[in-house]
Design a protein around this motif. Structure first.
Motif, short mmCIF file in Angstrom:
data_model
loop_
_atom_site.label_atom_id
_atom_site.label_comp_id
_atom_site.label_asym_id
_atom_site.label_seq_id
_atom_site.Cartn_x
_atom_site.Cartn_y
_atom_site.Cartn_z
N HIS A 8 24.51 21.40 -7.74
CA HIS A 8 23.25 20.99 -8.31
C HIS A 8 22.71 21.96 -9.37
CE1 HIS A 8 22.55 18.88 -4.19
NE2 HIS A 8 23.52 18.36 -4.87
N ASN A 9 22.93 23.23 -9.16
CA ASN A 9 22.32 24.21 -10.03
C ASN A 9 23.37 25.02 -10.76
OD1 ASN A 9 20.70 24.24 -7.16
ND2 ASN A 9 19.36 24.02 -8.94
N GLY B 282 23.34 23.52 -3.53
CA GLY B 282 23.78 22.17 -3.24
C GLY B 282 25.22 21.92 -3.65
N CYS B 283 25.90 21.08 -2.87
CA CYS B 283 27.25 20.64 -3.20
C CYS B 283 27.39 19.20 -2.72
CB CYS B 283 28.28 21.51 -2.50
SG CYS B 283 29.99 20.88 -2.63
N ASN B 284 27.81 18.33 -3.61
CA ASN B 284 28.07 16.94 -3.25
C ASN B 284 29.45 16.53 -3.76
OD1 ASN B 284 24.85 16.88 -3.42
ND2 ASN B 284 25.57 15.23 -2.10
N TYR B 285 30.10 15.67 -3.01
CA TYR B 285 31.39 15.17 -3.43
C TYR B 285 31.35 13.66 -3.47
CZ TYR B 285 32.00 14.79 1.63
OH TYR B 285 31.82 14.48 2.95
N SER B 286 32.32 13.07 -4.15
CA SER B 286 32.21 11.64 -4.46
C SER B 286 32.98 10.73 -3.53
CB SER B 286 32.71 11.38 -5.89
OG SER B 286 34.08 11.75 -6.01
N LEU C 174 25.16 25.12 0.97
CA LEU C 174 25.28 26.51 1.41
C LEU C 174 23.90 27.11 1.56
CD1 LEU C 174 27.32 28.94 1.85
CD2 LEU C 174 26.85 29.51 -0.54
N ARG C 175 23.70 27.89 2.65
CA ARG C 175 22.37 28.48 2.88
C ARG C 175 22.51 29.93 3.33
NH1 ARG C 175 20.94 23.24 5.85
NH2 ARG C 175 21.49 24.34 7.77
N PRO D 40 31.81 22.97 -10.39
CA PRO D 40 31.69 23.81 -11.59
C PRO D 40 31.13 25.20 -11.32
CG PRO D 40 29.93 22.22 -11.51
CD PRO D 40 30.84 21.88 -10.38
N GLY D 41 30.61 25.41 -10.14
CA GLY D 41 30.09 26.74 -9.79
C GLY D 41 28.59 26.86 -10.01
N THR D 42 27.98 27.73 -9.22
CA THR D 42 26.58 28.10 -9.38
C THR D 42 26.49 29.61 -9.46
OG1 THR D 42 25.70 26.19 -8.17
CG2 THR D 42 24.27 28.12 -8.37
N ARG D 43 25.87 30.09 -10.51
CA ARG D 43 25.70 31.54 -10.66
C ARG D 43 24.41 31.94 -9.99
NH1 ARG D 43 24.34 35.10 -15.32
NH2 ARG D 43 24.01 33.25 -16.57
N LEU D 44 24.49 32.88 -9.06
CA LEU D 44 23.31 33.39 -8.35
C LEU D 44 23.01 34.80 -8.83
CD1 LEU D 44 21.15 33.31 -6.09
CD2 LEU D 44 22.91 34.21 -4.55
#
Lengths: 118, 112
Positions: free
Chosen positions: B7-8, B22-26, B76-77, B104-108
């Motif tokens: 998501h982010n 967030g992570c969603n798959y199709s 993920l939390r 695509p990854g989320t940079r934290l």
């Protein structure tokens, strides 16, 4: 336990040149993967080997990319000739491997080779 | 074909803040789900994985993820992040008989 080894770590070449990357997986791992990770994106699978046989190379640009794993252990990935859009990190990963692709198969990644094509 | 979305693109938090990525798959069916982390200058490492059983999975460094099959999600939390959690986080999905597909990854970025 030694991890997945890759070399070189960095490579700079000019377009139309050739380049090769080497990977040595974790000992005993039957499955070996090559991924391409373009900046800002997740890894994309290029090719998967089970021992020395190819399981999936559907996303490998076969006109310029080739890979082999002749003895079922280490592997080389070659690009010939390179294009500007091949600039990326090339990741090698290995896993124990399970017949049929199911099961609890976890991949372990190497440090990657950062390729810059000028 | 399977696709994975996160998501982010970039999340910025202060230390001690709570985290949810967030992570969603199709595509459904039997799935194995993974979160990988890449710390600056290091290679991808497995954070946690789900294969079956309890949908709430605990991983290393206080991370956990919840598989919600009806929502095709695997978020993920972490209740309280630390500066050392600064990294890029990748969600990956593997359907039986198919290959791994990464998001695509989320940079934290965690501010001290």
């Amino acid at each position: 336990e030694a991890g997945v080894a890759q070399s070189p770590r960095y490579k700079i070449i000019e377009k139309r040149q050739s380049v090769a990357f080497w990977c040595n997986p974790i000992s005993g791992h039957a499955t070996l993967y090559w991924y391409q990770q373009i900046l800002g994106q997740g890894p994309k699978l290029l090719i998967q080997f089970q021992n020395n046989g190819v399981v999936d190379d559907s996303q490998l640009p076969k006109d310029r990319f080739s890979a082999e794993r002749l003895k079922g252990v280490d592997s080389t990935l070659k690009i010939q000739p390179a294009k500007l859009e091949d600039s990326a990190v090339y990741l090698c990963a290995s896993s124990l491997g399970f017949p049929g692709g199911g099961g609890t198969d976890t991949q372990y990644f190497g440090p990657g080779t950062r390729l810059t094509v000028l | 074909a399977q696709s994975v979305s996160q998501h982010n693109h970039h999340v910025i938090l202060s230390e001690a803040a709570s985290l949810e990525l967030g992570c969603n798959y199709s595509y459904g069916g039997t799935v194995n789900l993974f979160w990988y982390v890449q710390y600056p200058g290091q290679h991808l490492q497995l954070l946690l994985k789900y294969f079956s059983g309890d949908p709430l999975v605990k991983g290393i460094k206080g991370f956990e993820a919840e598989f919600i099959k009806s929502k095709f999600s695997f978020n993920l939390r972490k209740p309280s992040v630390q500066w050392s959690d600064t990294a890029e986080y990748f969600c990956a999905v593997k359907n039986y008989g198919q290959n791994f597909v990464f998001g695509p990854g989320t940079r934290l970025s965690v501010l001290p």
